[in-house]
Design a protein around this motif. Sequence first.
Motif, mmCIF file in Angstrom:
data_model
loop_
_atom_site.group_PDB
_atom_site.id
_atom_site.type_symbol
_atom_site.label_atom_id
_atom_site.label_comp_id
_atom_site.label_asym_id
_atom_site.label_seq_id
_atom_site.Cartn_x
_atom_site.Cartn_y
_atom_site.Cartn_z
ATOM 1 N N PHE A 1 42.906 4.459 69.210
ATOM 2 C CA PHE A 1 44.076 3.585 69.154
ATOM 3 C C PHE A 1 44.374 2.851 70.448
ATOM 4 C CE2 PHE A 1 44.625 6.628 65.725
ATOM 5 C CZ PHE A 1 44.815 5.763 64.679
ATOM 6 N N VAL A 2 43.747 3.232 71.557
ATOM 7 C CA VAL A 2 44.040 2.533 72.795
ATOM 8 C C VAL A 2 42.824 1.786 73.321
ATOM 9 C CG1 VAL A 2 44.939 2.767 75.133
ATOM 10 C CG2 VAL A 2 45.753 4.299 73.358
ATOM 11 N N PHE A 3 41.638 2.411 73.217
ATOM 12 C CA PHE A 3 40.491 1.894 73.937
ATOM 13 C C PHE A 3 39.675 0.769 73.289
ATOM 14 C CE2 PHE A 3 40.395 5.817 76.687
ATOM 15 C CZ PHE A 3 40.718 5.122 77.827
ATOM 16 N N PRO A 4 39.631 0.628 71.971
ATOM 17 C CA PRO A 4 38.681 -0.348 71.416
ATOM 18 C C PRO A 4 38.752 -1.724 72.064
ATOM 19 C CG PRO A 4 39.579 0.951 69.660
ATOM 20 C CD PRO A 4 40.326 1.354 70.902
ATOM 21 N N GLY A 5 39.955 -2.247 72.230
ATOM 22 C CA GLY A 5 40.086 -3.566 72.821
ATOM 23 C C GLY A 5 39.579 -3.593 74.253
ATOM 24 N N LEU A 6 40.039 -2.612 75.051
ATOM 25 C CA LEU A 6 39.659 -2.578 76.458
ATOM 26 C C LEU A 6 38.161 -2.392 76.612
ATOM 27 C CD1 LEU A 6 42.483 -0.166 77.736
ATOM 28 C CD2 LEU A 6 42.472 -2.660 77.769
ATOM 29 N N ALA A 7 37.606 -1.481 75.796
ATOM 30 C CA ALA A 7 36.183 -1.178 75.922
ATOM 31 C C ALA A 7 35.344 -2.379 75.513
ATOM 32 C CB ALA A 7 35.838 0.037 75.073
ATOM 33 N N ALA A 8 35.733 -3.044 74.431
ATOM 34 C CA ALA A 8 34.964 -4.195 73.964
ATOM 35 C C ALA A 8 35.025 -5.308 74.990
ATOM 36 C CB ALA A 8 35.504 -4.673 72.622
ATOM 37 N N ASP A 9 36.158 -5.429 75.645
ATOM 38 C CA ASP A 9 36.305 -6.444 76.665
ATOM 39 C C ASP A 9 35.338 -6.184 77.820
ATOM 40 O OD1 ASP A 9 37.523 -8.740 77.622
ATOM 41 O OD2 ASP A 9 38.867 -7.588 78.914
ATOM 42 N N ASN A 10 35.162 -4.907 78.161
ATOM 43 C CA ASN A 10 34.297 -4.564 79.290
ATOM 44 C C ASN A 10 32.812 -4.623 78.953
ATOM 45 O OD1 ASN A 10 36.436 -4.107 80.954
ATOM 46 N ND2 ASN A 10 36.455 -1.895 80.668
ATOM 47 N N ALA A 11 32.460 -4.124 77.768
ATOM 48 C CA ALA A 11 31.036 -3.888 77.514
ATOM 49 C C ALA A 11 30.498 -4.638 76.301
ATOM 50 C CB ALA A 11 30.782 -2.394 77.346
ATOM 51 N N GLY A 12 31.334 -5.366 75.604
ATOM 52 C CA GLY A 12 30.854 -6.051 74.408
ATOM 53 C C GLY A 12 30.552 -5.048 73.304
ATOM 54 N N LEU A 13 29.658 -5.462 72.403
ATOM 55 C CA LEU A 13 29.322 -4.583 71.278
ATOM 56 C C LEU A 13 28.738 -3.259 71.770
ATOM 57 C CD1 LEU A 13 29.320 -4.383 68.244
ATOM 58 C CD2 LEU A 13 27.115 -5.551 68.186
ATOM 59 N N ALA A 14 28.146 -3.291 72.974
ATOM 60 C CA ALA A 14 27.545 -2.085 73.521
ATOM 61 C C ALA A 14 28.576 -1.016 73.849
ATOM 62 C CB ALA A 14 26.734 -2.422 74.765
ATOM 63 N N ALA A 15 29.872 -1.337 73.732
ATOM 64 C CA ALA A 15 30.901 -0.310 73.912
ATOM 65 C C ALA A 15 30.656 0.845 72.943
ATOM 66 C CB ALA A 15 32.284 -0.908 73.685
ATOM 67 N N THR A 16 30.043 0.511 71.796
ATOM 68 C CA THR A 16 29.661 1.563 70.854
ATOM 69 C C THR A 16 28.798 2.608 71.559
ATOM 70 O OG1 THR A 16 29.463 -0.242 69.289
ATOM 71 C CG2 THR A 16 28.763 1.919 68.539
ATOM 72 N N LEU A 17 27.840 2.099 72.362
ATOM 73 C CA LEU A 17 26.947 2.976 73.091
ATOM 74 C C LEU A 17 27.729 3.769 74.149
ATOM 75 C CD1 LEU A 17 23.995 3.779 73.304
ATOM 76 C CD2 LEU A 17 23.700 1.983 75.021
#
Lengths: 476, 243
Positions: free
Chosen positions: A63-79
Amino acid sequence: MGDQPVDVERAGENVAGETPVTEPDAVTDDTTVHDDDVELERTIGLVGGLAIGIGTMIGAGIFVFPGLAADNAGLAATLSFAIGGLIALLVALPTSELATAMPRSGGGYYFISRGMGTAYGAIVGLGLWLGLMFASAFYLVGLGHYASAVFAELGIGLPFSPVVGIGLLFGVTLTALSIGGTENTAKIQNVVVGVLLVVLTVFLSYGILDAVGVFGGGTVPEQFFSRGYFPVLTTAALVFTSYLGFAQVATVAGEIKQPGRNLPLAMVGSVLIVTVFYVVTIFVATSAFGADRLGEFGETAMVEVAREFLGLPGAIAILGAGLLATFSSANASILSASRAVYALSRDALLPRKASAVNLRYGTPHVALLAAGGPILVLVATGKVELLAEVASFLHLVMYGLICVALIVLRRRDPEWYTPSYRVPGYPVVPVAGALASFGLIAFMQLESIGIGTVVMIASYLWYRYYAGDVTLKGDI
Amino acid sequence: MTDRPTILVPIRVLEGESVPEGVPELLAHAHVVLLGYHVIPEQTAPGQAQMQFEDRATDRLDEYERMFEEAGATVERRLVFTHDGQKTIDRMTTEHDTLAALVPNATGPVENVLVAVRGAVGIDRLARVVAGLFKRTDATVTLYHVADPDETDEDVETLMNGLLNRLESLGMDAATIETRIERDQGPLDAIVDAADAFDVVVMGESDPSLATFVFGMPADQVADRFLGPVLVVQREPAAEPDE
């Protein structure tokens, strides 16, 4: 698992002249036994243990990280999330072994102080306590973002950002509830976690079907490593806060029924379950919008993802789930923090007064207030990423040392060390766990590393000043 | 341990609950498992409460133990800090293989005892409790049965005679035993009404969990309305229920 004598040498006294409390005589499936006829009942079952682990973790990662993580790493945030989950698993396995050998309150602190001595124990114990405060503050700020989004959804325009104010309000409420409330919080926690998992499963199933094109929408085509390779690791360091919950299970190890069976299952199980949820969530979220737009939505990106898929009802469901999840994470962390204070004062590393229980409510008001106050200060900063990273830093130090403690204990092989669960793949798993934990720290922002290091040094100085004579290391 | 019945006496030791008057004398011929327990909220680690309250609780238990021993009972004791009082009590009954648990209420000298008989199930344990506790006293024992509408007089007679014989074979004097049969009344109300004239009630447990009896509905109804001590005889422990 039969009776397990916990044969540990304790000696010395602190500045106030307090000595560590005597170790229990035996540990059984149902109790911890002191002096033959005094028993501490174990009341948390497997479901309760899983709920503590999952309930603590699920709030942040989804609930908090998806946006921040995607912003930093792109789709690779999944990784990034997968890496985080792998490291958590590498640590959860050794932690399980130690927890079945020493199923006592205090978790990582207890294992390290018994395995490696008081100095390490003090750094980790005080660090764990403070780390939990940073984590709670982080969850509360996340909660503030969700509550603000509710206002936005209702069309109430506020002239200022209510995020910090709401976070503070909930911080005060939670502390007051923990001190005065005697309701059955564990049962509520179990229900909350159950509801969350159902909502998420429905939502994610729809998202996956959509992403693979079942509903004709199709996925937004995007390069996997759109931000390059390095951000994958820095993002993993950032989002590692989402995996702190399994250690909370170890913090209440003294209250888990059949610890030999339930502790490993609860810890490893909760890590596996949340990892799957996280990875799928990030995949679905980034597929829906692409990393760039997702990043723009910030902390409450999931609400927009739900709106995209399911319209207003979806947005409302995720808003509600987000409020519940961040609230339960913050609650679980505050309670763990007070357990950590108990473990420290039991061993005379903090004044005994710190874990005093008040007769009226039976709650440890001093410990809860000592956690609640600093949490409010931290919430007031409103810095989500910094709070998350410092919390991760302090936990990662503990995780690394847990793995080291396991190796130390295995090599020394003291007579009292008889874990009923033994980590598979020894020594590869604990060594990898230690290296990964310490390694991940290197990918954090300098600011977070700085604050974390200051906290550790302060913890060590406190130990030298207050309890330099206390020894807690286990007998060989 | 000869024929002393093992009786569990659970006391919330830190909440002002104590051993009420008359209870040590009532259990003079029992093997008492004295359970002092303290229920704490989940915010608190049990060890935390132990650290602070153990000494106080131990002092009180020492005192209670002495009271029971002076009255003639043999005593075993446990002090438990728990989040879940029910679980603790259930565990105690299995670990110590107790025959019955006491809902501790005050009583004067015990002159008459009401034994509520439900049916043939568990009658042996009931008999062992009654005979063990009262055969060496002057108390009169009244066997009390509330018959079902479809229960014939012969059924009732067989039941009561069976219990009588069992009590006699355990060494009780038949002259101190009376029987009373009731019809046309709900069992619970009947027991409570009848109990008024007695000092102690002995009855079987009707729920799978003893704790629901000690704290739950039927106990509230019997123990609250009947102000004296109630001995709840547990059913035969089932063959080790594995989870």
